[in-house]
Design a protein around this motif. Structure first.
Motif, PDB file in Angstrom:
ATOM      1  N   GLU A 190       0.829  -1.204   0.000  1.00  0.00           N
ATOM      2  CA  GLU A 190       0.000   0.000   0.000  1.00  0.00           C
ATOM      3  C   GLU A 190       0.861   1.250   0.000  1.00  0.00           C
ATOM      4  OE1 GLU A 190      -1.960   1.132   3.847  1.00  0.00           O
ATOM      5  OE2 GLU A 190      -1.402  -0.917   4.414  1.00  0.00           O
ATOM      6  N   SER A 237      -2.361  -6.793   1.228  1.00  0.00           N
ATOM      7  CA  SER A 237      -3.301  -7.342   2.192  1.00  0.00           C
ATOM      8  C   SER A 237      -3.871  -6.180   3.019  1.00  0.00           C
ATOM      9  CB  SER A 237      -2.572  -8.334   3.099  1.00  0.00           C
ATOM     10  OG  SER A 237      -3.407  -8.803   4.128  1.00  0.00           O
ATOM     11  N   ASP A 238      -5.036  -6.381   3.617  1.00  0.00           N
ATOM     12  CA  ASP A 238      -5.628  -5.353   4.475  1.00  0.00           C
ATOM     13  C   ASP A 238      -4.873  -5.365   5.802  1.00  0.00           C
ATOM     14  OD1 ASP A 238      -7.193  -3.772   6.149  1.00  0.00           O
ATOM     15  OD2 ASP A 238      -9.053  -4.334   5.128  1.00  0.00           O
ATOM     16  N   ASN A 239      -3.857  -4.539   5.887  1.00  0.00           N
ATOM     17  CA  ASN A 239      -2.983  -4.540   7.058  1.00  0.00           C
ATOM     18  C   ASN A 239      -3.697  -4.093   8.330  1.00  0.00           C
ATOM     19  OD1 ASN A 239      -0.247  -5.309   6.013  1.00  0.00           O
ATOM     20  ND2 ASN A 239      -0.690  -3.626   4.616  1.00  0.00           N
ATOM     21  N   LYS A 240      -4.578  -3.118   8.209  1.00  0.00           N
ATOM     22  CA  LYS A 240      -5.324  -2.654   9.383  1.00  0.00           C
ATOM     23  C   LYS A 240      -6.216  -3.772   9.914  1.00  0.00           C
ATOM     24  CE  LYS A 240      -8.180   1.209  11.012  1.00  0.00           C
ATOM     25  NZ  LYS A 240      -9.381   0.479  11.478  1.00  0.00           N
ATOM     26  N   MET A 241      -6.873  -4.465   9.014  1.00  0.00           N
ATOM     27  CA  MET A 241      -7.710  -5.587   9.425  1.00  0.00           C
ATOM     28  C   MET A 241      -6.877  -6.661  10.108  1.00  0.00           C
ATOM     29  SD  MET A 241     -10.101  -7.998   7.002  1.00  0.00           S
ATOM     30  CE  MET A 241     -10.983  -9.416   7.665  1.00  0.00           C
ATOM     31  N   SER A 264      -0.666   0.942   9.339  1.00  0.00           N
ATOM     32  CA  SER A 264      -1.976   0.298   9.248  1.00  0.00           C
ATOM     33  C   SER A 264      -2.114  -0.835  10.255  1.00  0.00           C
ATOM     34  CB  SER A 264      -2.215  -0.215   7.829  1.00  0.00           C
ATOM     35  OG  SER A 264      -2.274   0.852   6.902  1.00  0.00           O
ATOM     36  N   GLN A 302      -1.095 -13.651   5.365  1.00  0.00           N
ATOM     37  CA  GLN A 302      -1.264 -12.952   4.097  1.00  0.00           C
ATOM     38  C   GLN A 302      -1.113 -13.970   2.969  1.00  0.00           C
ATOM     39  OE1 GLN A 302       0.613  -8.886   3.715  1.00  0.00           O
ATOM     40  NE2 GLN A 302       2.055  -9.874   5.084  1.00  0.00           N
ATOM     41  N   VAL A 334      -7.083  -5.000  -2.563  1.00  0.00           N
ATOM     42  CA  VAL A 334      -6.727  -5.329  -1.185  1.00  0.00           C
ATOM     43  C   VAL A 334      -7.361  -6.665  -0.809  1.00  0.00           C
ATOM     44  CG1 VAL A 334      -6.843  -4.589   1.220  1.00  0.00           C
ATOM     45  CG2 VAL A 334      -6.558  -2.890  -0.588  1.00  0.00           C
ATOM     46  N   THR A 335      -6.536  -7.620  -0.405  1.00  0.00           N
ATOM     47  CA  THR A 335      -7.035  -8.939  -0.016  1.00  0.00           C
ATOM     48  C   THR A 335      -7.233  -8.997   1.496  1.00  0.00           C
ATOM     49  OG1 THR A 335      -4.833  -9.898   0.279  1.00  0.00           O
ATOM     50  CG2 THR A 335      -5.787  -9.962  -1.940  1.00  0.00           C
ATOM     51  N   GLN A 336      -8.074  -9.916   1.937  1.00  0.00           N
ATOM     52  CA  GLN A 336      -8.372 -10.043   3.359  1.00  0.00           C
ATOM     53  C   GLN A 336      -7.441 -11.058   4.018  1.00  0.00           C
ATOM     54  OE1 GLN A 336     -12.521 -10.823   4.104  1.00  0.00           O
ATOM     55  NE2 GLN A 336     -13.074  -8.703   3.719  1.00  0.00           N
TER      56      GLN A 336
END
Length: 315
Positions: free
Chosen positions: A136, A146-150, A181, A275, A303-305
């Motif tokens: 990102e 990947s969704d780092n915050k998630m 994130s 990830q 962005v992947t989960q």
């Protein structure tokens, strides 16, 4: 010598359809592609990639530019390379791995760039060729991550659910978006539950964080969990707890982040935020190829989960 017409006749499609399967497979249905691929295999037909490249005024080469020391994150990049190369193979593209000092040697049709730091964006914005960033960024460039915050949220929520009283975040000492994130996810969950955050930052080296934890061992009460920004940091924390004769996971818990290799060879095996690096590599390649075909048209971001993998270092 087998020709395009032979393939078309065997697959019962037009020559134009065969050409489209070879040159633009993303624009053909899976059923038609399977028919054409079966005919090509049966007739031992191999498209002339060199000829196609000349016709399209392309090199059929994509360069992966790595802007950090790969030995600090192995085998992370092996998974990334696998995902990129598999996707490129389906489009008859070759992959070249290059560094900052060699990326301009030889021609290519576009770049996948990873390991960026703030100082790199000054020259990245001058690139005229299509490029996609793996990771990102906050400059509006196309990227996959990947969704780092998630990921930070997943680990922190699970730690609270398991009854750990003291939640310490071990971050990577880098002023980079992915680290911000992951830390933001931890902070958000702590705030939601009215808990006081505690953050330690370290270089992404297991030995450094191991020594730090051992030196400050008296500061960590039982029922503490360390939520780490990488599996490498988590491995260092694990070694420190074992050396100090702490019990995992009853007295101390650990959650890593990445799930590429270290989480599986650690003992006890690490609970971690996974990830899908190979999948993200494929998405980088797909996004870049679309960008090449569309004359450098912006693609946005993908962005992947992440997924929490529960193993032996948490209750």
């Amino acid at each position: 010598m087998t020709t395009l017409k032979d393939v078309a006749d065997q697959a019962h499609v037009s020559r134009m359809t065969v050409s489209r399967v070879i040159n633009h497979p993303d624009k053909v249905t899976a059923e038609v592609k399977e028919l054409v691929y079966q005919a090509m295999q049966s007739l031992n037909y191999h498209p002339n990639a060199m000829a196609r490249a000349l016709v399209n005024n392309r090199t059929q080469i994509v360069k992966l530019l790595v802007l950090e020391e790969m030995t600090t994150v192995e085998p992370y990049y092996m998974n990334l390379l696998t995902g990129i190369s598999k996707e490129l193979e389906g489009h008859q593209y070759a992959l070249q791995l290059v560094t900052e000092n060699s990326f301009e040697i030889g021609s290519c049709d576009g770049y996948i760039i990873t390991g960026m730091r703030n100082e790199d964006y000054e020259w990245i914005r001058e690139l005229k060729m299509p490029f996609v960033l793996f990771g990102e960024n906050r400059y509006g460039y196309d990227f996959v991550d990947s969704d780092n915050k998630m990921g930070g949220e997943l680990g922190t929520r699970y730690a609270i659910q398991q009854g750990y009283q003291h939640l310490i975040y071990i971050g990577i000492d880098l002023a980079e978006p992915f680290e911000y994130s992951r830390e933001a996810g931890y902070l958000q969950v702590m705030q939601e539950h009215g808990l006081e955050p505690r953050i330690i930052r370290s270089e992404n080296h297991s030995t450094q964080i191991q020594n730090y934890i051992m030196e400050h061992w008296a500061d960590y009460a039982e029922n503490t969990i360390f939520i780490c920004a990488s599996d490498r940091l988590a491995l260092g924390v694990e070694r420190a707890i074992i050396t100090m004769q702490g019990s995992i996971p009853e007295q101390y818990g650990i959650i890593g982040h990445d799930s590429v290799f270290l989480d599986q060879v650690a003992f006890p095996k690490l609970t971690t935020v996974k990830q899908e690096v190979a999948q993200m590599g494929g998405l980088c390649a797909k996004m870049l190829l679309n960008k090449i075909m569309q004359n450098n048209k912006p693609q946005g971001n993908c962005v992947t989960q992440p997924q929490l993998i529960i193993r032996d270092t948490t209750k």
